[in-house]
Design an enzyme around this catalytic site. Structure first.
Site, short mmCIF file in Angstrom:
data_model
loop_
_atom_site.label_atom_id
_atom_site.label_comp_id
_atom_site.label_asym_id
_atom_site.label_seq_id
_atom_site.Cartn_x
_atom_site.Cartn_y
_atom_site.Cartn_z
N LYS A 1 0.91 -1.13 -0.15
CA LYS A 1 0.14 0.10 -0.05
C LYS A 1 0.87 1.33 0.05
O LYS A 1 1.99 1.12 0.15
CB LYS A 1 -1.03 -0.11 1.17
CG LYS A 1 -1.87 -1.43 1.24
CD LYS A 1 -2.62 -0.98 0.00
CE LYS A 1 -3.85 -1.87 -0.21
NZ LYS A 1 -3.70 -3.28 0.03
C1 PLP Z 1 -9.69 -2.50 -0.98
C2 PLP Z 1 -9.05 -3.28 0.21
N1 PLP Z 1 -9.86 -3.39 1.34
C3 PLP Z 1 -9.32 -4.12 2.45
C4 PLP Z 1 -7.96 -4.63 2.33
C5 PLP Z 1 -7.43 -5.58 3.36
O1 PLP Z 1 -6.43 -5.03 4.02
P1 PLP Z 1 -5.34 -5.80 4.83
O2 PLP Z 1 -4.47 -6.67 3.48
O3 PLP Z 1 -4.55 -4.96 5.51
O4 PLP Z 1 -5.97 -6.82 5.74
C6 PLP Z 1 -7.11 -4.45 1.25
C7 PLP Z 1 -5.75 -4.93 1.20
O5 PLP Z 1 -5.41 -6.16 0.75
C8 PLP Z 1 -7.67 -3.75 0.09
O6 PLP Z 1 -6.93 -3.65 -1.14
#
Ligand code: PLP
Length: 361
Positions: free
Chosen positions: A182
């Protein structure tokens, strides 16, 4: 190859001394570094009450529980996202109701959201896809009119703004992800913000087995389920170091995005996303549209630029198939879209080279 996504960390000199200190401090779990990170992140990105968490998915889970979503309730959502957005809905036993997208941005279309609201709807999750803010004014009016919780999934949109508000601060909840690729990473990590400060106590209990910190473990009484969703001091120390220069990295994403916004529409056969004039995207990825998206992908790959789609529309997964419905706008959007690199690693020469290759193609 210029990659589509890349891990961004502070320089060794800015990270390693603090990281070494915390690793050998004897205080590696949740502690002061986490609380300091929460304060600084909150101030820097203009989000209301908030807690740091172990992942964006944990923050999504918390936002649904704190919205009062129960098994069998419906949550309006988008299929055009990373899978965690919708997996979290299944985790609470709720039903994802897929609304259609605005073909010009890939974000949820307000009128489709409103069409899907029924008496079981308890929440709406919107995703600011690829860093482009949704039509927040219209969507938050809909959520308020129907008295439904609005959750902003800002995993792609750190640093984006809407009418001068930090992204994630307009809905009832905002969630962020600090996963590896990210805008900003803490290796893994997440952030939950919420408008109602009465939720702070429950949010903190939810991230720690249902227990309140500061009460003796022999006297504490758990009354609701919580999870081990806390951020730890090691991740928070990386996060604090990131905050020292994240502005620089974000402004490169934004500058590249603005450059592509200006240059690409003049190229025959290509269009770019359209968004509200009060929205300021943070361009995690850049999206272009073409009737020949596969050819564009080949042309760019041929000159050493990774270009592709990134996510599979979620309703195509077997686990979501029973909730699948006609999404004609999404079908058209998905066929024509292609992501190109836009982040801090794309320098002036690289972005010109991308535009030149598109012009020649
Ligand atoms: C749009 C979106 N929402 C939620 C997430 C979830 O985040 P995490 O990977 O930190 O759990 C991600 C990442 O993979 C994402 O791209």
């Amino acid at each position: 190859m210029i990659p589509l996504v890349k891990v961004g960390l502070p320089s060794k000199e800015n990270l390693m001394p603090q990281l070494e200190d915390i690793l050998y401090s004897g205080m590696i779990g949740e502690g002061d570094a986490v609380y300091e990170f929460e304060k600084r992140f909150q101030k820097m990105f203009g989000v209301p009450n908030s807690i740091a968490m172990s992942s964006g998915t944990a923050a999504l889970h918390a936002s649904l529980i704190l919205s009062g979503v129960k098994p069998g309730d419906e949550v309006i959502t988008t299929s055009m996202t990373a899978e965690p957005t919708n997996i979290a809905i299944l985790q609470v036993g709720a039903i994802p109701i897929f609304a259609d997208v605005d073909i010009l941005s890939g974000n949820l279309e307000p009128s489709s959201i409103e069409d899907k609201i029924g008496n079981k709807t308890k929440a709406i999750i919107i995703v600011h896809y690829a860093g482009i803010p949704c039509k927040l004014k219209e969507i938050s009016d809909i959520a308020k009119r129907h008295n439904i919780s609005l959750i902003e999934d800002c995993a792609h949109a750190l640093g984006a703004r809407y009418e001068e508000n930090g992204i994630g601060s307009i809905g009832d909840f905002g969630i962020f992800s600090f996963q590896a690729i990210k805008h900003m990473t803490t290796v893994d990590g997440g952030f939950l913000s919420f408008r109602d400060n009465n939720k702070l106590r429950d949010a903190k209990k939810f991230r720690w087995f249902g227990m309140e910190k500061g009460i003796s473990r022999t006297e504490i009484d758990i009354t609701s389920i919580g999870y081990k969703y806390n951020m730890h001091n090691v991740a928070a120390t990386i996060g604090l170091a990131q905050l020292n220069d994240i502005d620089k990295r974000l402004s490169k994403h934004i500058d590249n995005g603005n450059y592509f916004d200006k240059e690409i529409p003049s190229i025959s056969g290509l269009t770019v996303p359209v968004f509200d004039s009060v929205a300021k995207p943070s361009y995690w990825l850049y999206t272009i549209f073409s009737e020949e998206s596969e050819n564009i992908e080949k042309i760019l790959n041929g000159v050493g630029v990774q270009a592709s789609k990134l996510h599979r529309p979620n309703h195509l997964h077997s686990i979501f198939r029973q909730y699948s419905c006609d999404l004609p706008q999404l079908d058209k959007y998905y066929k024509r879209m292609i992501h190109i690199p836009c982040g801090w690693w794309v320098d002036l020469t690289a972005r010109e080279m991308i535009v030149d290759a598109l012009k020649k193609g």
